[in-house]
Write a protein that holds these residues in place. Structure first.
Motif, PDB file in Angstrom:
ATOM      1  N   ARG A  64      -0.935   1.633   6.765  1.00  0.00           N
ATOM      2  CA  ARG A  64      -1.168   1.155   5.395  1.00  0.00           C
ATOM      3  C   ARG A  64      -1.051   2.319   4.423  1.00  0.00           C
ATOM      4  NH1 ARG A  64      -5.410   0.157   1.610  1.00  0.00           N
ATOM      5  NH2 ARG A  64      -5.237  -1.914   0.674  1.00  0.00           N
ATOM      6  N   LEU A  65      -0.230   2.150   3.403  1.00  0.00           N
ATOM      7  CA  LEU A  65      -0.049   3.128   2.337  1.00  0.00           C
ATOM      8  C   LEU A  65      -0.448   2.444   1.042  1.00  0.00           C
ATOM      9  CD1 LEU A  65       1.181   5.914   1.418  1.00  0.00           C
ATOM     10  CD2 LEU A  65       3.308   4.641   1.033  1.00  0.00           C
ATOM     11  N   ALA A  66      -1.449   2.991   0.343  1.00  0.00           N
ATOM     12  CA  ALA A  66      -1.923   2.403  -0.913  1.00  0.00           C
ATOM     13  C   ALA A  66      -1.716   3.401  -2.043  1.00  0.00           C
ATOM     14  CB  ALA A  66      -3.395   2.029  -0.799  1.00  0.00           C
ATOM     15  N   ILE A  67      -0.874   3.031  -2.992  1.00  0.00           N
ATOM     16  CA  ILE A  67      -0.513   3.904  -4.104  1.00  0.00           C
ATOM     17  C   ILE A  67      -1.163   3.374  -5.377  1.00  0.00           C
ATOM     18  CG2 ILE A  67       1.378   4.840  -5.476  1.00  0.00           C
ATOM     19  CD1 ILE A  67       3.211   4.242  -3.038  1.00  0.00           C
ATOM     20  N   PRO A  68      -2.014   4.180  -6.015  1.00  0.00           N
ATOM     21  CA  PRO A  68      -2.574   3.739  -7.303  1.00  0.00           C
ATOM     22  C   PRO A  68      -1.435   3.534  -8.310  1.00  0.00           C
ATOM     23  CG  PRO A  68      -3.761   5.653  -6.462  1.00  0.00           C
ATOM     24  CD  PRO A  68      -2.531   5.479  -5.618  1.00  0.00           C
ATOM     25  N   VAL A  69      -1.339   2.345  -8.873  1.00  0.00           N
ATOM     26  CA  VAL A  69      -0.261   2.031  -9.812  1.00  0.00           C
ATOM     27  C   VAL A  69      -0.569   2.677 -11.150  1.00  0.00           C
ATOM     28  CG1 VAL A  69       0.969   0.187 -11.000  1.00  0.00           C
ATOM     29  CG2 VAL A  69       0.270  -0.116  -8.628  1.00  0.00           C
ATOM     30  N   GLY A  70       0.422   3.380 -11.685  1.00  0.00           N
ATOM     31  CA  GLY A  70       0.266   4.005 -12.984  1.00  0.00           C
ATOM     32  C   GLY A  70      -0.517   5.305 -12.939  1.00  0.00           C
ATOM     33  N   ALA A  71      -0.865   5.770 -11.745  1.00  0.00           N
ATOM     34  CA  ALA A  71      -1.591   7.040 -11.622  1.00  0.00           C
ATOM     35  C   ALA A  71      -0.646   8.194 -11.895  1.00  0.00           C
ATOM     36  CB  ALA A  71      -2.191   7.174 -10.233  1.00  0.00           C
ATOM     37  N   GLU A  72      -1.206   9.249 -12.407  1.00  0.00           N
ATOM     38  CA  GLU A  72      -0.397  10.444 -12.618  1.00  0.00           C
ATOM     39  C   GLU A  72      -0.061  11.046 -11.266  1.00  0.00           C
ATOM     40  OE1 GLU A  72       0.682  11.667 -15.583  1.00  0.00           O
ATOM     41  OE2 GLU A  72      -0.150   9.834 -16.425  1.00  0.00           O
ATOM     42  N   GLU A  73       1.226  11.300 -11.048  1.00  0.00           N
ATOM     43  CA  GLU A  73       1.592  11.910  -9.771  1.00  0.00           C
ATOM     44  C   GLU A  73       1.454  13.434  -9.886  1.00  0.00           C
ATOM     45  OE1 GLU A  73       6.018  12.109  -9.045  1.00  0.00           O
ATOM     46  OE2 GLU A  73       5.885  10.397 -10.374  1.00  0.00           O
ATOM     47  N   ASN A  74       1.193  14.044  -8.753  1.00  0.00           N
ATOM     48  CA  ASN A  74       1.073  15.502  -8.721  1.00  0.00           C
ATOM     49  C   ASN A  74       2.447  16.117  -8.877  1.00  0.00           C
ATOM     50  OD1 ASN A  74      -1.632  15.133  -8.142  1.00  0.00           O
ATOM     51  ND2 ASN A  74      -1.300  15.227  -5.933  1.00  0.00           N
ATOM     52  N   SER A  75       2.510  17.213  -9.578  1.00  0.00           N
ATOM     53  CA  SER A  75       3.790  17.909  -9.717  1.00  0.00           C
ATOM     54  C   SER A  75       4.060  18.678  -8.438  1.00  0.00           C
ATOM     55  CB  SER A  75       3.739  18.891 -10.889  1.00  0.00           C
ATOM     56  OG  SER A  75       3.506  18.172 -12.080  1.00  0.00           O
ATOM     57  N   ILE A 120       0.344  -6.159  -4.331  1.00  0.00           N
ATOM     58  CA  ILE A 120      -0.545  -5.522  -5.283  1.00  0.00           C
ATOM     59  C   ILE A 120      -1.960  -5.909  -4.868  1.00  0.00           C
ATOM     60  CG2 ILE A 120      -1.294  -5.386  -7.687  1.00  0.00           C
ATOM     61  CD1 ILE A 120       1.466  -4.151  -7.196  1.00  0.00           C
ATOM     62  N   ASP A 121      -2.807  -4.904  -4.663  1.00  0.00           N
ATOM     63  CA  ASP A 121      -4.195  -5.136  -4.245  1.00  0.00           C
ATOM     64  C   ASP A 121      -5.079  -4.365  -5.211  1.00  0.00           C
ATOM     65  OD1 ASP A 121      -6.609  -5.540  -3.017  1.00  0.00           O
ATOM     66  OD2 ASP A 121      -6.098  -4.507  -1.153  1.00  0.00           O
ATOM     67  N   GLY A 122      -5.687  -5.075  -6.153  1.00  0.00           N
ATOM     68  CA  GLY A 122      -6.468  -4.396  -7.187  1.00  0.00           C
ATOM     69  C   GLY A 122      -5.526  -3.535  -8.015  1.00  0.00           C
ATOM     70  N   GLY A 123      -5.812  -2.259  -8.106  1.00  0.00           N
ATOM     71  CA  GLY A 123      -4.959  -1.332  -8.851  1.00  0.00           C
ATOM     72  C   GLY A 123      -3.969  -0.588  -7.983  1.00  0.00           C
ATOM     73  N   ASP A 124      -3.770  -1.051  -6.744  1.00  0.00           N
ATOM     74  CA  ASP A 124      -2.887  -0.351  -5.808  1.00  0.00           C
ATOM     75  C   ASP A 124      -1.653  -1.174  -5.471  1.00  0.00           C
ATOM     76  OD1 ASP A 124      -4.741   1.727  -5.573  1.00  0.00           O
ATOM     77  OD2 ASP A 124      -5.659   0.877  -3.775  1.00  0.00           O
ATOM     78  N   TRP A 125      -0.539  -0.471  -5.266  1.00  0.00           N
ATOM     79  CA  TRP A 125       0.655  -1.043  -4.670  1.00  0.00           C
ATOM     80  C   TRP A 125       0.555  -0.671  -3.207  1.00  0.00           C
ATOM     81  CZ3 TRP A 125       4.781   0.094  -1.670  1.00  0.00           C
ATOM     82  CH2 TRP A 125       5.881  -0.775  -1.724  1.00  0.00           C
ATOM     83  N   VAL A 126       0.545  -1.677  -2.322  1.00  0.00           N
ATOM     84  CA  VAL A 126       0.244  -1.440  -0.911  1.00  0.00           C
ATOM     85  C   VAL A 126       1.424  -1.822  -0.022  1.00  0.00           C
ATOM     86  CG1 VAL A 126      -1.316  -2.013   0.994  1.00  0.00           C
ATOM     87  CG2 VAL A 126      -2.202  -1.876  -1.352  1.00  0.00           C
ATOM     88  N   LEU A 127       1.779  -0.910   0.872  1.00  0.00           N
ATOM     89  CA  LEU A 127       2.765  -1.151   1.914  1.00  0.00           C
ATOM     90  C   LEU A 127       2.021  -1.248   3.235  1.00  0.00           C
ATOM     91  CD1 LEU A 127       5.766  -1.060   3.049  1.00  0.00           C
ATOM     92  CD2 LEU A 127       5.320   1.382   3.401  1.00  0.00           C
ATOM     93  N   THR A 128       2.325  -2.271   4.026  1.00  0.00           N
ATOM     94  CA  THR A 128       1.764  -2.351   5.373  1.00  0.00           C
ATOM     95  C   THR A 128       2.896  -2.557   6.369  1.00  0.00           C
ATOM     96  OG1 THR A 128       1.348  -4.726   5.158  1.00  0.00           O
ATOM     97  CG2 THR A 128      -0.497  -3.254   4.701  1.00  0.00           C
ATOM     98  N   VAL A 129       2.761  -1.876   7.500  1.00  0.00           N
ATOM     99  CA  VAL A 129       3.670  -2.054   8.630  1.00  0.00           C
ATOM    100  C   VAL A 129       2.778  -2.347   9.824  1.00  0.00           C
ATOM    101  CG1 VAL A 129       5.453  -1.026  10.077  1.00  0.00           C
ATOM    102  CG2 VAL A 129       5.334  -0.421   7.646  1.00  0.00           C
ATOM    103  N   ARG A 130       2.951  -3.542  10.395  1.00  0.00           N
ATOM    104  CA  ARG A 130       2.101  -3.984  11.505  1.00  0.00           C
ATOM    105  C   ARG A 130       3.002  -4.325  12.689  1.00  0.00           C
ATOM    106  NH1 ARG A 130      -2.975  -6.441  11.116  1.00  0.00           N
ATOM    107  NH2 ARG A 130      -2.642  -6.628   8.883  1.00  0.00           N
ATOM    108  N   ASP A 131       2.569  -3.933  13.891  1.00  0.00           N
ATOM    109  CA  ASP A 131       3.309  -4.323  15.088  1.00  0.00           C
ATOM    110  C   ASP A 131       2.351  -4.848  16.143  1.00  0.00           C
ATOM    111  OD1 ASP A 131       2.722  -2.320  17.323  1.00  0.00           O
ATOM    112  OD2 ASP A 131       3.328  -0.933  15.741  1.00  0.00           O
ATOM    113  N   ASP A 132       2.933  -5.538  17.120  1.00  0.00           N
ATOM    114  CA  ASP A 132       2.133  -6.102  18.206  1.00  0.00           C
ATOM    115  C   ASP A 132       2.327  -5.310  19.503  1.00  0.00           C
ATOM    116  OD1 ASP A 132       4.687  -6.803  18.956  1.00  0.00           O
ATOM    117  OD2 ASP A 132       4.271  -8.933  19.191  1.00  0.00           O
TER     118      ASP A 132
END
Length: 109
Positions: free
Chosen positions: A97-108, A39-51
Motif C-alpha cells: 500500500r502506497l498512500a500519497i497525501p494529495v496536494g502535499a508539498e513534495e520534497n526537493s 482516494i481515501d480521505g486526503g490520500d491517493w492510494v495505490l494497492t497491490v494485492r496477491d494471493d
C-alpha cells in the motif's frame, strides 16, 4: 484521478507498482494479483494485492541486505512524503500500500 498527482509522484507510483508486480512474479507464486487506486480521505492510494505464498515481513526486514525491492519502494515513498506499508504472512498473500497525501508539498530532490 492520477491527475491530482505531480509528475514526480506519478513516477514514484509507476516505480513502486513495477517493483511490487515484479515481486509477485518472482517470489509470490500467486494465481492472481489485483492493482487498485482510490482516494481515501486526503490520500491517493495505490494497492497491490496477491494471493501468493506471502512471507514473514519482520523476518525479511531483519535480513536487511536481502530485501532491496522493499527498501527501494520505501525510499521512493519517503522521497515524496508518502506512507508505504507491506502486509503479508506465510501462505496468506501480500498487500503493498502506497498512500500519497494529495496536494502535499513534495520534497526537493
Amino acid at each position: 484521478p492520477a491527475d491530482q498527482l505531480t509528475a514526480t509522484q506519478q513516477t514514484v507510483v509507476l516505480r513502486v507498482l513495477q517493483e511490487a508486480l515484479q515481486n509477485v512474479r518472482k517470489h509470490g507464486a500467486a494465481s492472481a494479483a489485483t492493482v487498485a487506486s482510490a482516494i481515501d480521505g486526503g490520500d491517493w492510494v495505490l494497492t497491490v494485492r496477491d494471493d501468493g505464498r506471502g512471507f514473514d515481513v519482520a523476518a525479511v526486514a531483519a535480513r536487511g541486505r536481502r530485501n532491496f525491492g522493499l527498501q527501494f519502494m520505501r525510499e521512493r515513498a519517503e522521497l515524496i512524503g508518502a506512507r508505504f506499508e507491506v502486509h503479508s504472512r506465510p501462505d496468506g498473500g501480500t498487500l503493498v500500500r502506497l498512500a500519497i497525501p494529495v496536494g502535499a508539498e513534495e520534497n526537493s530532490p
